[in-house]
Scaffold this motif. Structure first.
Motif, short mmCIF file in Angstrom:
data_model
loop_
_atom_site.label_atom_id
_atom_site.label_comp_id
_atom_site.label_asym_id
_atom_site.label_seq_id
_atom_site.Cartn_x
_atom_site.Cartn_y
_atom_site.Cartn_z
N MET A 1 15.69 -11.16 15.48
CA MET A 1 14.72 -10.28 16.49
C MET A 1 15.26 -8.85 16.06
N GLU A 2 14.14 -7.73 16.04
CA GLU A 2 15.29 -6.51 15.54
C GLU A 2 15.45 -5.09 16.83
N GLN A 3 16.33 -4.57 16.89
CA GLN A 3 16.65 -3.45 17.58
C GLN A 3 15.97 -2.20 16.93
N TYR A 4 15.45 -1.28 17.69
CA TYR A 4 15.19 -0.26 17.43
C TYR A 4 16.09 1.28 18.35
N ARG A 5 16.47 2.04 17.64
CA ARG A 5 16.83 2.89 18.37
C ARG A 5 17.52 4.64 16.91
N LYS A 6 17.23 5.48 17.53
CA LYS A 6 17.09 7.04 17.26
C LYS A 6 18.74 6.82 16.03
N LEU A 7 18.91 7.56 15.01
CA LEU A 7 19.35 7.59 14.73
C LEU A 7 20.36 8.97 14.60
N ASN A 8 21.31 9.02 14.76
CA ASN A 8 22.21 10.66 14.44
C ASN A 8 22.89 10.78 13.69
N GLU A 9 22.45 12.44 13.07
CA GLU A 9 23.18 12.88 12.00
C GLU A 9 24.46 11.88 11.97
N ASP A 10 24.89 11.98 12.50
CA ASP A 10 26.23 11.65 11.86
C ASP A 10 26.66 10.11 10.66
N GLU A 11 25.81 9.22 11.46
CA GLU A 11 25.86 8.13 11.23
C GLU A 11 24.76 8.02 9.87
N ILE A 12 23.82 9.28 9.01
CA ILE A 12 23.18 8.83 7.94
C ILE A 12 24.25 9.23 7.09
N CYS A 13 24.14 8.04 6.63
CA CYS A 13 24.94 8.26 4.73
C CYS A 13 24.02 7.10 3.58
N ARG A 14 25.05 7.53 2.66
CA ARG A 14 24.16 6.17 1.84
C ARG A 14 25.22 4.81 2.24
N GLU A 15 26.11 4.21 2.43
CA GLU A 15 26.44 3.47 2.79
C GLU A 15 24.98 2.60 4.37
N LEU A 16 24.42 3.34 5.04
CA LEU A 16 23.06 2.92 6.06
C LEU A 16 22.19 1.93 5.74
N PHE A 17 22.02 2.49 4.25
CA PHE A 17 21.01 1.98 3.02
C PHE A 17 21.56 1.31 2.43
N ARG A 18 22.59 0.43 2.71
CA ARG A 18 23.27 -0.58 1.65
C ARG A 18 22.56 -1.71 1.91
N ASP A 19 21.97 -2.52 2.69
CA ASP A 19 20.87 -3.77 3.08
C ASP A 19 19.40 -3.47 2.77
N PHE A 20 18.80 -2.34 2.72
CA PHE A 20 17.74 -1.30 2.67
C PHE A 20 17.18 -1.79 1.15
N ILE A 21 16.10 -2.26 1.20
CA ILE A 21 15.43 -2.74 -0.34
C ILE A 21 14.03 -2.39 -0.70
N ARG A 22 14.62 -0.82 -1.03
CA ARG A 22 13.08 -0.26 -1.33
C ARG A 22 12.82 -0.35 -3.06
N PHE A 69 12.57 13.74 14.92
CA PHE A 69 13.02 13.02 15.37
C PHE A 69 13.09 11.60 13.55
N VAL A 70 14.41 11.04 13.60
CA VAL A 70 14.67 9.80 12.80
C VAL A 70 14.60 8.31 13.78
N TYR A 71 13.65 7.25 13.74
CA TYR A 71 14.01 6.49 14.49
C TYR A 71 13.95 5.20 13.52
N ALA A 72 14.82 4.40 13.66
CA ALA A 72 15.27 2.63 13.12
C ALA A 72 15.19 1.74 13.42
N ALA A 73 14.56 0.60 12.46
CA ALA A 73 15.02 -1.09 13.01
C ALA A 73 16.24 -1.28 12.44
#
Length: 176
Positions: A1-22, A69-73
């Protein structure tokens, strides 16, 4: 089950994308030919480099800091999709907000994540006074099918900065 929420500026970093497959294997794309849209064979692999991730992180952080607005799953605590909308109205009549990105990790596509992200972006944009979202969208047939399903049509007013930055993108709008 996915969770959705707005992202804060301080949590947006390269590590956030470690499991993201583009990753996207593209075979066919929409192309404009003599004022008519046609599907052409144009095979390539779309994948982000480390430099692309750095640019993405900088852009998303800027969007948040500017009031956008930056919103994430998330699935199992891992980022699997995100959408961003810039804060400033644009267009001749000031009725567009720019949906600057929407991406779902390759391993999570086809589960409705993109739809939920897109609907959240529409709701946020409408709350900011926009009448339409503007999307400079990847021309891959699959990407365009998603946007058409979400109610997007060719933009009535092209934003030149997007056309110049991504000449093969399809310029779309979505009425809110």
């Amino acid at each position: 089950m996915e969770q959705y929420r707005k992202l804060n500026e301080d949590e947006i970093c390269r590590e956030l994308f470690r499991d993201f497959i583009r990753h996207q294997n593209v075979t066919k794309c929409w192309r404009r030919d003599n004022d008519k849209w046609v599907i052409r064979d144009d095979p390539f692999v779309d994948e982000w480099s480390e430099a692309d991730y750095k640019i993405l992180v900088d852009c998303l952080r800027h969007t948040v800091s500017a009031g956008g607005f930056v919103y994430a799953a998330f699935a199992a605590g891992r980022l699997k999709g995100f959408v961003s909308v810039e804060p400033d109205l644009m267009g001749r009549e000031g009725d567009y907000l720019d949906l600057s990105s929407i991406h779902v990790s390759e391993d999570m596509r086809g589960r409705g994540i993109g739809k939920k992200l897109f609907l959240a972006a529409k709701e946020w944009a409408a709350g900011r006074g926009a009448k339409k979202l503007y999307i400079s969208a990847h021309s891959a047939v699959e990407s365009q099918a998603f946007y058409r399903t979400m109610g997007c049509v060719e933009a009535r007013e092209y934003q030149q900065k997007h056309v110049e930055a991504e000449p093969y993108d399809c310029q779309l709008e979505c009425v809110l």
